[in-house]
Design an enzyme around this catalytic site. Structure first.
Site, PDB file in Angstrom:
ATOM      1  CB  CYS A 177      -0.933   0.019   1.205  1.00 55.39           C
ATOM      2  SG  CYS A 177      -0.025   0.065   2.756  1.00 55.39           S
ATOM      3  CB  CYS A 199      -2.659  -2.097   8.744  1.00 52.20           C
ATOM      4  SG  CYS A 199      -3.681  -2.278   7.278  1.00 52.20           S
TER       5      CYS A 199
HETATM    6 FE1  FES Z   1      -1.415   0.402   4.349  1.00 55.24          FE
HETATM    7 FE2  FES Z   1      -3.056  -0.280   6.234  1.00 55.24          FE
HETATM    8  S1  FES Z   1      -3.525  -0.034   4.147  1.00 55.24           S
HETATM    9  S2  FES Z   1      -0.942  -0.061   6.373  1.00 55.24           S
END
Ligand code: FES
Length: 119
Positions: A33, A102
């Site tokens: 991400c 995460c």
């Molecule tokens: Fe990147 Fe949660 S979506 S750490």
């Protein structure tokens, strides 16, 4: 959905910000991400006396890093390293299943900070 506790740690994160006189800094990123987490530690006689964080990331990442900085305060380095991502998730009264990865950033950032400190 997020628990009340996770939302409150996201909306009003404790220990947020950098630390000019940090003894250790650990930074990690999530390749998927692109989120980044940085943890700052003040350490005295092997005990973490202060911990702060800067996180550029999602609700889970911010809530997890804020919670972890609370959990490590007053612990020895060895005790702090024993905190697992599940401990952080439990302390937040759970995280949505899709967001569990995460929370790993927080414990990884802590491990990195300790690794840098010991070098
Ligand atoms: Fe990147 Fe949660 S979506 S750490």
């Amino acid at each position: 959905m997020y628990s009340k506790k996770a939302m409150s740690y996201f909306k009003k994160p404790v220990n947020i910000g950098g630390m000019d006189d940090a003894d250790a800094i650990g930074e990690v990123g999530n390749l998927v991400c692109g989120d980044v987490m940085k943890i700052y530690l003040k350490i005295k006689d092997n005990v973490i006396t202060k911990a702060t964080f800067e996180t550029f990331g999602c609700v889970s990442a911010i809530a997890s890093s804020s919670m972890l900085t609370e959990m490590v305060k007053g612990k020895t380095i060895e005790e702090a390293l024993k905190i697992t991502k599940q401990d952080v998730i439990d302390a937040l009264d759970g995280l949505p299943a899709i967001k569990i990865h995460c929370s790993v950033l927080a414990t990884e950032a802590l491990a990195k900070a300790v690794e840098n400190y010991r070098k």
